[in-house]
Design a protein around this motif. Structure first.
Motif, PDB file in Angstrom:
ATOM      1  N   ALA A  97       0.809  -1.251  -0.111  1.00  0.00           N
ATOM      2  CA  ALA A  97      -0.075   0.115  -0.098  1.00  0.00           C
ATOM      3  C   ALA A  97       0.889   1.252   0.024  1.00  0.00           C
ATOM      4  O   ALA A  97       2.175   1.344   0.185  1.00  0.00           O
ATOM      5  N   VAL A  98       0.298   2.226  -0.245  1.00  0.00           N
ATOM      6  CA  VAL A  98       0.707   3.666  -0.027  1.00  0.00           C
ATOM      7  C   VAL A  98       0.443   4.284   1.225  1.00  0.00           C
ATOM      8  O   VAL A  98      -0.775   4.227   1.493  1.00  0.00           O
ATOM      9  N   ARG A  99       1.363   4.397   2.049  1.00  0.00           N
ATOM     10  CA  ARG A  99       1.052   5.138   3.394  1.00  0.00           C
ATOM     11  C   ARG A  99       2.092   6.282   3.701  1.00  0.00           C
ATOM     12  O   ARG A  99       3.253   6.436   3.153  1.00  0.00           O
ATOM     13  N   ARG A 100       1.868   7.072   4.690  1.00  0.00           N
ATOM     14  CA  ARG A 100       2.547   7.957   5.174  1.00  0.00           C
ATOM     15  C   ARG A 100       3.722   7.604   6.093  1.00  0.00           C
ATOM     16  O   ARG A 100       3.014   6.923   7.070  1.00  0.00           O
ATOM     17  N   THR A 101       4.705   7.994   6.090  1.00  0.00           N
ATOM     18  CA  THR A 101       5.810   8.012   7.299  1.00  0.00           C
ATOM     19  C   THR A 101       6.907   9.033   7.031  1.00  0.00           C
ATOM     20  O   THR A 101       7.027   9.413   6.006  1.00  0.00           O
ATOM     21  N   ASP A 102       7.211   9.372   8.129  1.00  0.00           N
ATOM     22  CA  ASP A 102       7.918  10.672   8.356  1.00  0.00           C
ATOM     23  C   ASP A 102       7.573  11.780   7.532  1.00  0.00           C
ATOM     24  O   ASP A 102       8.096  12.564   7.161  1.00  0.00           O
ATOM     25  N   GLY A 103       6.120  11.985   7.453  1.00  0.00           N
ATOM     26  CA  GLY A 103       5.614  13.174   6.998  1.00  0.00           C
ATOM     27  C   GLY A 103       5.462  12.970   5.632  1.00  0.00           C
ATOM     28  O   GLY A 103       5.159  14.056   4.860  1.00  0.00           O
ATOM     29  N   ALA A 104       5.526  11.897   4.988  1.00  0.00           N
ATOM     30  CA  ALA A 104       5.660  12.060   3.342  1.00  0.00           C
ATOM     31  C   ALA A 104       5.085  10.355   2.888  1.00  0.00           C
ATOM     32  O   ALA A 104       5.140   9.411   3.753  1.00  0.00           O
ATOM     33  N   PRO A 105       4.415  10.397   1.605  1.00  0.00           N
ATOM     34  CA  PRO A 105       4.248   9.023   1.087  1.00  0.00           C
ATOM     35  C   PRO A 105       5.349   7.997   0.944  1.00  0.00           C
ATOM     36  O   PRO A 105       6.183   8.607   0.503  1.00  0.00           O
ATOM     37  N   ALA A 106       4.875   6.809   1.177  1.00  0.00           N
ATOM     38  CA  ALA A 106       6.098   5.861   0.595  1.00  0.00           C
ATOM     39  C   ALA A 106       5.269   4.532   0.367  1.00  0.00           C
ATOM     40  O   ALA A 106       4.083   4.141   0.828  1.00  0.00           O
ATOM     41  N   ILE A 107       5.896   3.538  -0.270  1.00  0.00           N
ATOM     42  CA  ILE A 107       5.376   2.457  -0.459  1.00  0.00           C
ATOM     43  C   ILE A 107       5.674   1.571   0.820  1.00  0.00           C
ATOM     44  O   ILE A 107       6.833   1.367   1.353  1.00  0.00           O
ATOM     45  N   TRP A 108       4.599   0.890   1.366  1.00  0.00           N
ATOM     46  CA  TRP A 108       4.633   0.115   2.554  1.00  0.00           C
ATOM     47  C   TRP A 108       4.638  -1.356   2.208  1.00  0.00           C
ATOM     48  O   TRP A 108       3.275  -1.630   1.345  1.00  0.00           O
ATOM     49  N   ILE A 109       5.326  -2.079   2.525  1.00  0.00           N
ATOM     50  CA  ILE A 109       5.338  -3.805   2.278  1.00  0.00           C
ATOM     51  C   ILE A 109       5.268  -4.311   3.755  1.00  0.00           C
ATOM     52  O   ILE A 109       6.166  -4.258   4.403  1.00  0.00           O
ATOM     53  N   LYS A 110       4.150  -5.093   4.016  1.00  0.00           N
ATOM     54  CA  LYS A 110       3.898  -5.641   5.296  1.00  0.00           C
ATOM     55  C   LYS A 110       4.859  -6.734   5.715  1.00  0.00           C
ATOM     56  O   LYS A 110       5.691  -6.611   6.575  1.00  0.00           O
ATOM     57  N   GLY A 111       5.041  -7.719   4.692  1.00  0.00           N
ATOM     58  CA  GLY A 111       6.244  -8.580   4.657  1.00  0.00           C
ATOM     59  C   GLY A 111       5.670  -9.842   5.055  1.00  0.00           C
ATOM     60  O   GLY A 111       6.252 -10.986   5.352  1.00  0.00           O
ATOM     61  N   GLN A 112       4.427 -10.110   5.791  1.00  0.00           N
ATOM     62  CA  GLN A 112       4.048 -11.249   6.288  1.00  0.00           C
ATOM     63  C   GLN A 112       3.856 -12.241   5.265  1.00  0.00           C
ATOM     64  O   GLN A 112       4.360 -13.474   5.474  1.00  0.00           O
ATOM     65  N   THR A 113       3.368 -12.035   4.031  1.00  0.00           N
ATOM     66  CA  THR A 113       3.258 -13.024   3.054  1.00  0.00           C
ATOM     67  C   THR A 113       4.423 -12.609   1.976  1.00  0.00           C
ATOM     68  O   THR A 113       4.399 -11.604   1.575  1.00  0.00           O
ATOM     69  N   TRP A 114       4.721 -13.703   1.854  1.00  0.00           N
ATOM     70  CA  TRP A 114       6.363 -13.344   0.674  1.00  0.00           C
ATOM     71  C   TRP A 114       5.623 -13.368  -0.577  1.00  0.00           C
ATOM     72  O   TRP A 114       4.706 -13.681  -0.968  1.00  0.00           O
ATOM     73  N   GLY A 115       6.231 -12.619  -1.524  1.00  0.00           N
ATOM     74  CA  GLY A 115       5.987 -12.191  -2.577  1.00  0.00           C
ATOM     75  C   GLY A 115       6.856 -10.923  -3.311  1.00  0.00           C
ATOM     76  O   GLY A 115       7.739 -10.600  -2.932  1.00  0.00           O
ATOM     77  N   SER A 116       6.062 -10.058  -4.054  1.00  0.00           N
ATOM     78  CA  SER A 116       6.685  -8.772  -4.631  1.00  0.00           C
ATOM     79  C   SER A 116       5.744  -7.916  -5.367  1.00  0.00           C
ATOM     80  O   SER A 116       4.732  -8.308  -5.872  1.00  0.00           O
ATOM     81  N   LEU A 117       6.446  -6.788  -5.353  1.00  0.00           N
ATOM     82  CA  LEU A 117       5.659  -5.764  -6.324  1.00  0.00           C
ATOM     83  C   LEU A 117       6.520  -5.641  -7.619  1.00  0.00           C
ATOM     84  O   LEU A 117       7.746  -5.416  -7.456  1.00  0.00           O
ATOM     85  N   VAL A 118       5.944  -6.012  -8.660  1.00  0.00           N
ATOM     86  CA  VAL A 118       6.716  -6.083  -9.921  1.00  0.00           C
ATOM     87  C   VAL A 118       6.575  -4.586 -10.653  1.00  0.00           C
ATOM     88  O   VAL A 118       5.310  -4.482 -11.139  1.00  0.00           O
ATOM     89  N   GLN A 119       7.415  -3.958 -11.027  1.00  0.00           N
ATOM     90  CA  GLN A 119       7.365  -2.597 -11.666  1.00  0.00           C
ATOM     91  C   GLN A 119       7.051  -2.971 -13.357  1.00  0.00           C
ATOM     92  O   GLN A 119       7.882  -3.907 -13.887  1.00  0.00           O
ATOM     93  N   ARG A 120       6.271  -2.562 -13.943  1.00  0.00           N
ATOM     94  CA  ARG A 120       5.944  -2.881 -15.300  1.00  0.00           C
ATOM     95  C   ARG A 120       6.788  -2.541 -16.468  1.00  0.00           C
ATOM     96  O   ARG A 120       6.901  -3.164 -17.341  1.00  0.00           O
ATOM     97  N   ASP A 121       7.752  -1.565 -16.074  1.00  0.00           N
ATOM     98  CA  ASP A 121       8.600  -1.093 -17.233  1.00  0.00           C
ATOM     99  C   ASP A 121       9.734  -1.844 -17.667  1.00  0.00           C
ATOM    100  O   ASP A 121      10.275  -2.647 -16.667  1.00  0.00           O
ATOM    101  N   ASP A 122       9.880  -2.125 -19.089  1.00  0.00           N
ATOM    102  CA  ASP A 122      11.251  -3.133 -19.174  1.00  0.00           C
ATOM    103  C   ASP A 122      12.593  -2.251 -19.401  1.00  0.00           C
ATOM    104  O   ASP A 122      12.570  -1.335 -20.311  1.00  0.00           O
TER     105      ASP A 122
END
Length: 312
Positions: A97-122
């Protein structure tokens, strides 16, 4: 000629492993420990040949595709996990998800279930920069182990092809104490680098070293990963900056301005056994047991690589 000899040694190690300890194998591959560690610096930083592109827009996960492995991550490395990976078969908003930390948005990865976010660009021939920091949570089966994640590049092939969880790629490891380690992800991915034997490491006891012995990295053998030259990561809770320089089938890993690995001859092994250069692909941000935050992810084109130098 020496590179060819090294390849033969690596590929025959699994049979020899029956009679050798992991330290004996590492000593045979890399020789005796170096007399001193190396302090490395970068020279000839490349100038970008075009504008930088943001891969994270600060608002959403547009451009990123989630993939999840098994509901129980403990079965990931089993030969027969007894279940199918989740894949894209559930809502992943509680995982990425996108959440705020240290006053700014960031990509948050929970880490409990293994996997990945794959960026679409080659992507090919680029300098990628991102910032990450560890969150507070770690999850089974890695409770009590160093927090673990990864930046996977030159991603290709089928989602879940590697342990039902990741795509074939080369890994810029993100793990406490080992950030910058090089790993080949998938049995048909190859990379060459130079190493020294370091008995202070867990198996395979190999550390990147400028001028060290050349090896071919092969998943599932005694050369499946090579530790970063040094631990340049900041304390947990602080942001770290990673720079990945990729040109064709070469890559340089940099942690907080310190070069820690230089890999080359990136390749895949075709069905007929021939080695095919691996020069482009997508990136993945892993989920592997630790809450992690990512931000400021940019990529810019380059035509040259920096040089990794041993400092005086």
């Amino acid at each position: 000629m020496r590179a060819c000899q090294t390849l033969i040694v690596v590929l025959t190690l699994p049979a020899a492993a029956l009679a050798q300890s992991s330290t004996d194998q590492a000593r045979a591959i890399a020789g005796d420990p170096p007399s001193a560690s190396q302090r490395l610096t970068l020279a000839d930083l490349p100038r970008p040949t075009g504008k930088a592109t943001a891969l994270f827009d600060g608002r959403s996960l547009t451009g990123w595709q989630p993939w999840l492995g098994y509901a129980d991550p403990a079965v990931t490395y089993r030969g027969d996990p007894g279940s199918k990976p989740i894949g894209t078969g559930r809502d992943t908003s509680g995982d990425f998800a996108v959440r705020r930390t240290d006053g700014a948005p960031a990509i948050w990865i929970k880490g409990q279930t293994w996997g990945s976010l794959v960026q679409r660009d080659d992507l090919r021939d680029y300098h990628l920069r991102l910032q990450y920091k560890w969150g507070a949570k770690t999850w089974p089966p890695r409770i009590g182990q160093p927090p673990n994640n990864g930046l996977l590049y030159h991603t290709h092939g089928t989602p879940g092809d590697v342990f039902g969880t990741w795509q074939p790629s080369v890994e810029f490891e993100i793990m406490k104490g080992s950030t910058g380690m090089a790993v080949t992800v998938g049995t048909r991915v190859r990379a060459r680098t130079t190493v020294a034997f370091d008995p202070s490491l867990i198996a395979p006891h190999l550390r990147f070293r400028v001028g060290g012995r050349p090896i071919d990295m092969v998943n599932g053998t005694a050369t499946w990963n090579v530790e970063a030259a040094t631990d340049a990561e900041r304390p947990i809770g602080q942001w770290n900056t990673l720079d990945l320089y990729v040109l064709g089938d070469r890559a340089i890993h940099v942690v907080n301005g310190v070069p820690v690995a230089d890999v080359r001859d990136l390749a895949t092994i075709a069905q007929d056994g021939t080695r095919q250069p691996l020069t482009h692909g997508q990136i993945q941000l892993q989920s592997e047991g630790a809450e992690t935050w990512f931000r400021a992810i940019t990529v810019e084109p380059i035509r040259t690589l920096p040089r990794v130098m041993v400092a005086d």
